[in-house]
Write a protein that holds these residues in place. Structure first.
Motif, PDB file in Angstrom:
ATOM      1  N   GLY A   1       0.753  -1.102   0.129  1.00  0.00           N
ATOM      2  CA  GLY A   1      -0.041  -0.151  -0.072  1.00  0.00           C
ATOM      3  C   GLY A   1       0.728   1.278  -0.223  1.00  0.00           C
ATOM      4  O   GLY A   1       2.156   0.991   0.390  1.00  0.00           O
ATOM      5  N   HIS A   2       0.179   2.549  -0.235  1.00  0.00           N
ATOM      6  CA  HIS A   2       0.569   4.095  -0.337  1.00  0.00           C
ATOM      7  C   HIS A   2       1.745   3.875   1.057  1.00  0.00           C
ATOM      8  O   HIS A   2       2.207   4.711   1.539  1.00  0.00           O
ATOM      9  N   ASP A   3       1.079   3.446   2.711  1.00  0.00           N
ATOM     10  CA  ASP A   3       1.432   3.837   4.089  1.00  0.00           C
ATOM     11  C   ASP A   3       2.246   2.376   4.322  1.00  0.00           C
ATOM     12  O   ASP A   3       2.233   2.294   4.901  1.00  0.00           O
ATOM     13  N   LEU A   4       2.575   1.861   3.687  1.00  0.00           N
ATOM     14  CA  LEU A   4       4.104   0.823   3.573  1.00  0.00           C
ATOM     15  C   LEU A   4       2.995  -0.452   4.688  1.00  0.00           C
ATOM     16  O   LEU A   4       3.546  -1.152   5.005  1.00  0.00           O
ATOM     17  N   TYR A   5       2.468  -0.221   5.273  1.00  0.00           N
ATOM     18  CA  TYR A   5       1.640  -1.422   6.908  1.00  0.00           C
ATOM     19  C   TYR A   5       2.402  -1.877   7.488  1.00  0.00           C
ATOM     20  O   TYR A   5       3.000  -3.564   7.350  1.00  0.00           O
ATOM     21  N   LEU A   6       4.438  -1.294   7.964  1.00  0.00           N
ATOM     22  CA  LEU A   6       5.433  -1.703   8.893  1.00  0.00           C
ATOM     23  C   LEU A   6       5.163  -0.921  10.657  1.00  0.00           C
ATOM     24  O   LEU A   6       4.083   0.122  10.003  1.00  0.00           O
ATOM     25  N   TYR A   7       5.226  -1.854  11.330  1.00  0.00           N
ATOM     26  CA  TYR A   7       5.060  -1.743  12.448  1.00  0.00           C
ATOM     27  C   TYR A   7       6.880  -0.756  12.416  1.00  0.00           C
ATOM     28  O   TYR A   7       7.615  -1.074  13.134  1.00  0.00           O
ATOM     29  N   GLY A   8       6.420   1.162  12.441  1.00  0.00           N
ATOM     30  CA  GLY A   8       8.014   1.191  12.824  1.00  0.00           C
ATOM     31  C   GLY A   8       8.584   1.341  14.358  1.00  0.00           C
ATOM     32  O   GLY A   8       9.704   1.122  14.602  1.00  0.00           O
ATOM     33  N   ASP A   9       7.425   0.578  15.355  1.00  0.00           N
ATOM     34  CA  ASP A   9       8.827   0.494  16.754  1.00  0.00           C
ATOM     35  C   ASP A   9       8.747  -1.289  16.953  1.00  0.00           C
ATOM     36  O   ASP A   9      10.003  -1.336  17.935  1.00  0.00           O
ATOM     37  N   LEU A  10       9.224  -2.064  15.397  1.00  0.00           N
ATOM     38  CA  LEU A  10       9.083  -3.845  15.654  1.00  0.00           C
ATOM     39  C   LEU A  10      10.381  -3.254  14.675  1.00  0.00           C
ATOM     40  O   LEU A  10      10.613  -2.380  13.264  1.00  0.00           O
TER      41      LEU A  10
ATOM     42  N   ASP B   1      22.362  -6.821   6.943  1.00  0.00           N
ATOM     43  CA  ASP B   1      22.645  -6.479   8.586  1.00  0.00           C
ATOM     44  C   ASP B   1      22.010  -5.321   8.760  1.00  0.00           C
ATOM     45  O   ASP B   1      22.516  -4.605   9.572  1.00  0.00           O
ATOM     46  N   ARG B   2      21.046  -4.747   8.400  1.00  0.00           N
ATOM     47  CA  ARG B   2      20.106  -3.653   8.985  1.00  0.00           C
ATOM     48  C   ARG B   2      18.542  -4.617   9.891  1.00  0.00           C
ATOM     49  O   ARG B   2      18.068  -4.232  10.334  1.00  0.00           O
ATOM     50  N   ALA B   3      18.898  -5.760   9.646  1.00  0.00           N
ATOM     51  CA  ALA B   3      17.514  -7.126   9.522  1.00  0.00           C
ATOM     52  C   ALA B   3      17.170  -6.445  11.272  1.00  0.00           C
ATOM     53  O   ALA B   3      15.938  -6.226  11.901  1.00  0.00           O
ATOM     54  N   ASP B   4      18.015  -6.214  12.724  1.00  0.00           N
ATOM     55  CA  ASP B   4      17.862  -5.528  14.201  1.00  0.00           C
ATOM     56  C   ASP B   4      17.555  -4.102  14.023  1.00  0.00           C
ATOM     57  O   ASP B   4      17.889  -3.919  15.234  1.00  0.00           O
ATOM     58  N   ASP B   5      17.298  -3.667  13.177  1.00  0.00           N
ATOM     59  CA  ASP B   5      16.942  -2.219  13.816  1.00  0.00           C
ATOM     60  C   ASP B   5      15.742  -1.600  13.133  1.00  0.00           C
ATOM     61  O   ASP B   5      15.039  -2.018  12.724  1.00  0.00           O
ATOM     62  N   ARG B   6      15.439  -0.973  14.305  1.00  0.00           N
ATOM     63  CA  ARG B   6      13.907  -0.732  13.813  1.00  0.00           C
ATOM     64  C   ARG B   6      13.236   0.153  12.865  1.00  0.00           C
ATOM     65  O   ARG B   6      14.188   0.660  12.265  1.00  0.00           O
ATOM     66  N   ALA B   7      12.194  -0.489  12.369  1.00  0.00           N
ATOM     67  CA  ALA B   7      11.594   0.120  10.899  1.00  0.00           C
ATOM     68  C   ALA B   7      11.556   1.231  11.032  1.00  0.00           C
ATOM     69  O   ALA B   7      11.935   2.291  10.289  1.00  0.00           O
ATOM     70  N   GLY B   8      11.162   2.281  11.765  1.00  0.00           N
ATOM     71  CA  GLY B   8      10.263   3.419  12.213  1.00  0.00           C
ATOM     72  C   GLY B   8      12.290   4.063  11.404  1.00  0.00           C
ATOM     73  O   GLY B   8      11.986   5.090  11.410  1.00  0.00           O
ATOM     74  N   SER B   9      13.204   3.375  11.600  1.00  0.00           N
ATOM     75  CA  SER B   9      14.706   4.145  11.279  1.00  0.00           C
ATOM     76  C   SER B   9      15.050   4.263  10.607  1.00  0.00           C
ATOM     77  O   SER B   9      16.269   4.712  10.016  1.00  0.00           O
ATOM     78  N   PHE B  10      14.487   3.737   9.592  1.00  0.00           N
ATOM     79  CA  PHE B  10      14.899   3.649   7.936  1.00  0.00           C
ATOM     80  C   PHE B  10      14.574   4.743   6.971  1.00  0.00           C
ATOM     81  O   PHE B  10      13.343   5.541   7.576  1.00  0.00           O
ATOM     82  N   SER B  11      15.154   4.637   6.393  1.00  0.00           N
ATOM     83  CA  SER B  11      14.521   5.898   5.256  1.00  0.00           C
ATOM     84  C   SER B  11      13.807   5.902   4.534  1.00  0.00           C
ATOM     85  O   SER B  11      13.294   4.250   4.266  1.00  0.00           O
ATOM     86  N   ARG B  12      12.570   6.345   3.600  1.00  0.00           N
ATOM     87  CA  ARG B  12      11.747   5.713   3.418  1.00  0.00           C
ATOM     88  C   ARG B  12      12.067   4.549   1.879  1.00  0.00           C
ATOM     89  O   ARG B  12      11.223   3.810   1.639  1.00  0.00           O
ATOM     90  N   GLY B  13      12.962   4.692   1.335  1.00  0.00           N
ATOM     91  CA  GLY B  13      13.520   3.752   0.213  1.00  0.00           C
ATOM     92  C   GLY B  13      13.630   2.588   1.021  1.00  0.00           C
ATOM     93  O   GLY B  13      13.309   1.510  -0.007  1.00  0.00           O
ATOM     94  N   LEU B  14      14.574   2.291   2.368  1.00  0.00           N
ATOM     95  CA  LEU B  14      14.846   0.896   2.753  1.00  0.00           C
ATOM     96  C   LEU B  14      12.962   0.307   2.889  1.00  0.00           C
ATOM     97  O   LEU B  14      13.409  -0.754   2.976  1.00  0.00           O
ATOM     98  N   ARG B  15      12.271   1.311   3.165  1.00  0.00           N
ATOM     99  CA  ARG B  15      10.979   0.722   4.576  1.00  0.00           C
ATOM    100  C   ARG B  15      10.599   0.306   2.880  1.00  0.00           C
ATOM    101  O   ARG B  15       9.653  -0.732   3.049  1.00  0.00           O
ATOM    102  N   GLN B  16      10.374   1.189   1.748  1.00  0.00           N
ATOM    103  CA  GLN B  16       9.848   0.742   0.582  1.00  0.00           C
ATOM    104  C   GLN B  16       9.951  -0.720   0.559  1.00  0.00           C
ATOM    105  O   GLN B  16       8.830  -1.608  -0.264  1.00  0.00           O
ATOM    106  N   ARG B  17      11.432  -1.061   0.229  1.00  0.00           N
ATOM    107  CA  ARG B  17      11.818  -2.503   0.236  1.00  0.00           C
ATOM    108  C   ARG B  17      11.845  -3.461   1.067  1.00  0.00           C
ATOM    109  O   ARG B  17      11.026  -4.907   0.919  1.00  0.00           O
TER     110      ARG B  17
END
Lengths: 221, 226, 97, 249
Positions: free
Chosen positions: D99-108, D141-157
């Protein structure tokens, strides 16, 4: 459609005749021993409360049907009935305290019936607020509130009743002497007819709205 | 995937998120304690609390804090539209509802575990008089409140002016729960306690919960269908 | 549409009539209470005059109901106007095509 | 992911699969506003269908209806022999949505996000799938970082891999190129090509003609709630789209 446009004036006419006759019947009825004249509010107050509860029931059932079947007609009935709950509730909540002022000496008593009527009224006001302010798609949400509102009627009544009661009991009606009972039933019937007429009229408005929406859709095609 | 499994997966996800930031626990807790304080100004006259003030203040702060927690919990699901993702997954709608409910319920119970002793302390309420009964009242009352609240907060997630509409819808509908909770607790706290009355209110709460939750489970599917 | 407007006129008339007719009777009982009713039947001593209260109550009922009918009528008129406007536009659109 | 037939990982009592999606005369309005008007289209296995059009044209509404979350006001959608009404829950297990809103929990963390949704979809070999997905999103290599800390591009991927975690038959993408750099867009293009060849149905709404042109099989032009095929002929996709739009207005 045709039959309804005749039905509403007929209902209104009968109700009007009954309302015209009502004051004379009420006037002819004897005075209640302790409350005197003020007891005459009772002939309008109690039927309004009955109509209010009836309307809440209608709204709840229509909402349940809308949730199950998604029929727009059921939604139209629900919103019309909810509006009438608020209108008749307002009558109950204003005439009640006027009576209380005289009978109990204070405007408001936290008694079971008054309080539960107030809570019920608030639920249906919130129903209308939801429809007004929640934006597109609020019909479904409002239906949920309608169902909960109806289910809540006995609970509110029950819990408030255990909490406190100083209101005259429901068996007041049964204990009325015939001279009082006849005008009371007369007024109740008149209010029910008026309710039916108002509900049908309000439904007609909702029907016209749907027609308008359909016309808009047609224009876009 | 079993129903209970799904429920637990969703609830645990909420708990993990909350355990990580503790935002909701801290803010809700602080808020409910401030509510107790604010209300004590109007219910304590010349250093003495009015009759039944403790029970009333306790439940008011629970209701207020609960509304806050509900709003915020679903704001989290709204941020990245994750509630939609839950609805898109092949799990039954009631499992989603109960999963969210468990999360909210546990959070509210944690808050109550702190607020109740605070109220007991400030108003000399005898918490130890009938502890099981008190816990029963708190749990059932909170369950009903959170049950209705979860349904309404979830369905308002897409609505305009949802922040105002949540309390507007929630408070009138939960009146029976609040009355039962307050009166039951007051019966325990009273100078002359009447535990039979408290028990009667408790059984009433159980009945309310059963009806409210059944209705909510039935309504949740159609309401979230859109 | 005309039929509908007529229906509403009728509705208003039906409601207005009882209101006009009702108010005098509503104020009637006090006179009878003060003058004609024998003592044994009369209400106990009233600290507060009941007459205006009864009058306000009945008045309020009618004002509320009429007010509500008026709002329905106004909303109905609005919808009818939109609908007429719509149908005209539909017709124009049809002929233009 | 190799996938002939039904996906092996998803265990439902009823296995639902389909090879075409039919959208039949679908309309949708929000109150008075028409979002879609009598849209008819079809998408097949091994095909990438591109939806192009201005903002607010109804692309996202169409994606929502295909995802089963939104009911059409008129018309219907068939997934092979199935409809939403008959096989709601199981059907949703065969649809993946970005979706446009990505459906990811930023805190996980990235891994927790994938694991959570994997559990909801009842996937077997969950950890292996999650590790594979993280590798494909180039986030190992960033598997255990919070999704909320990713840039838009990384979150999109990450969101893209989340949508494909359960190996769905129907893949719905709303603006998949948002926030991606050229490199990532290229990876996405290749991945879409693999999906198509593996027999998925891909429906993609986007503005990005130049990037999408390389991969779409068929293009539709969506404007003011209606959909038309983009004209064939000479020129780039963007030119043909412009021409189609101009002819229709």
């Amino acid at each position: 459609m045709q039959s309804r446009s005749i039905l509403v004036p007929v209902l209104l006419f009968v109700a009007a005749v009954m309302f015209l006759r009502a004051p004379f019947m009420i006037d002819a009825a004897p005075y209640e021993s302790t409350m005197g004249l003020i007891q005459r509010i009772f002939y309008f107050h109690v039927p309004s409360a009955m109509v209010m509860f009836l309307s809440a029931l209608v709204c709840g059932v229509a909402s349940a049907v809308y949730l199950a079947k998604r029929s727009p007609r059921a939604d139209a009935v629900a919103v019309s009935a909810a509006e009438l709950v608020v209108v008749f509730g307002l009558i109950v909540l204003v005439t009640g305290p006027i009576w209380a002022r005289k009978a109990w000496g204070i405007w408001w008593q936290w008694d079971a019936r008054l309080t539960s009527a107030l809570v019920l009224w608030l639920i249906f006001v919130s129903y209308l607020l939801l429809r007004r302010f929640a934006g597109a798609g609020s019909e479904m949400l409002a239906a949920a509130v309608g169902v909960f509102g109806m289910a809540n009627v006995p609970f509110v009544y029950w819990s408030v009743n255990v909490w406190r009661t100083i209101h005259p009991n429901t068996n007041v009606v049964a204990s009325l002497i015939p001279e009082m009972r006849v005008p009371f039933y007369w007024c109740t019937a008149a209010f029910l007819l008026l309710y039916a007429a108002l509900l049908l009229t309000r439904l007609r408005l909702e029907g016209s709205r749907m027609q308008l929406e359909a016309a808009y859709a047609e224009l876009e095609d | 995937m079993g129903f209970l499994n799904t429920v637990w997966t969703i609830a645990r996800k909420d708990l993990v998120i909350e355990a990580r930031s503790r935002e909701l626990a801290y803010t809700t807790l602080f808020f409910s304690v401030s509510v107790v304080l604010v209300f004590s100004f109007s219910f304590v006259v010349e250093g003495v609390a009015l009759t039944d003030a403790a029970a009333g203040i306790l439940w008011v702060s629970i209701a207020f804090a609960g509304t806050l927690a509900l709003g915020r919990t679903f704001e989290r699901e709204r941020q990245s539209d994750t509630l939609k993702a839950l609805l898109l997954s092949p799990v039954e709608r009631p499992a989603i509802y109960i999963g969210k409910l468990v999360g909210v319920l546990l959070l509210m119970l944690v808050v109550e575990a702190v607020v109740t002793p605070v109220v007991g302390l400030l108003f000399q309420a005898p918490l130890d008089r009938a502890p099981l009964l008190l816990v029963g009242l708190l749990v059932t009352g909170t369950l009903g409140f959170a049950g209705v609240g979860t349904l309404f907060a979830a369905m308002l997630i897409r609505a305009q002016s949802r922040d105002v509409l949540l309390p507007v819808l929630l408070y009138p509908i939960t009146v029976p729960l609040v009355i039962a909770g307050v009166r039951g607790t007051a019966a325990i706290f009273a100078a002359e306690p009447n535990l039979a009355v408290a028990q009667a209110w408790l059984s009433m709460l159980v009945f309310f919960d059963a009806v409210f939750l059944t209705l909510a489970l039935w309504v949740f599917g159609p309401v979230m269908g859109e | 549409m005309k039929k509908c407007g007529l229906c509403f006129l009728l509705l208003m008339a039906c409601l207005a009539a009882p209101m006009l007719a009702l108010q005098p009777p509503a104020t009637q009982p006090p006179t009878s209470a003060n003058e004609f009713v024998p003592l044994s039947e009369a209400a106990p001593r009233e600290v507060l005059p009941a007459t205006p209260l009864v009058f306000y109550a009945y008045g309020f009922v009618w004002v509320t109901l009429l007010g509500y009918v008026f709002t329905i009528w106004r909303r109905m008129a609005q919808v009818e106007r939109d609908l007429a406007d719509m149908q005209r536009r539909l017709k124009d659109g049809g002929s233009a095509r | 992911m190799d996938r002939p037939g039904a996906s092996p990982g998803v265990s439902f009592a009823v296995s639902v699969d389909f090879d075409t999606v039919h959208v039949d005369d679908v309309s949708r309005h929000y109150g008075r506003r028409r979002a879609l008007a009598h849209v008819t289209l079809q998408a097949q296995q091994g095909e990438i269908l591109g939806l192009f059009g201005p903002n607010g044209a109804g692309k996202s509404t169409l994606i929502s209806i295909l995802s089963t979350l939104l009911r059409p006001s008129g018309g219907g959608v068939r997934y092979g022999a199935h409809t939403v009404a008959e096989t709601g829950d199981a059907l949703r297990g065969q649809i993946g949505v970005l979706g446009h809103d990505l459906y990811l929990y930023g805190d996980l963390t990235a891994r927790e996000n994938l694991r959570f949704f994997g559990r909801l979809y009842g996937l077997d070999r969950l950890e292996a799938r999650v590790t594979d997905a993280l590798a494909r999103a180039r986030l190992s290599d960033r598997a255990d970082d919070r999704a909320g800390s990713f840039s838009r591009g990384l979150r999109q991927r990450l969101a893209f891999e989340r949508a494909l975690l359960h190996d769905p038959r129907l893949v719905l993408l709303d603006e998949p190129f948002t926030g991606l750099d050229d490199d990532s867009a290229q990876v996405l293009i290749e991945r879409l090509g693999t999906l198509r060849d593996a027999g998925h149905i891909v429906v993609m709404a986007t503005h990005d003609f130049d990037t999408a042109e390389a991969v779409v099989n068929r293009s539709l032009c969506v404007d003011r709630g209606r959909a038309w095929p983009v004209a064939d002929g000479a020129g780039t996709l963007r030119e043909r789209y412009r021409r189609t739009l101009a002819e229709r207005v």
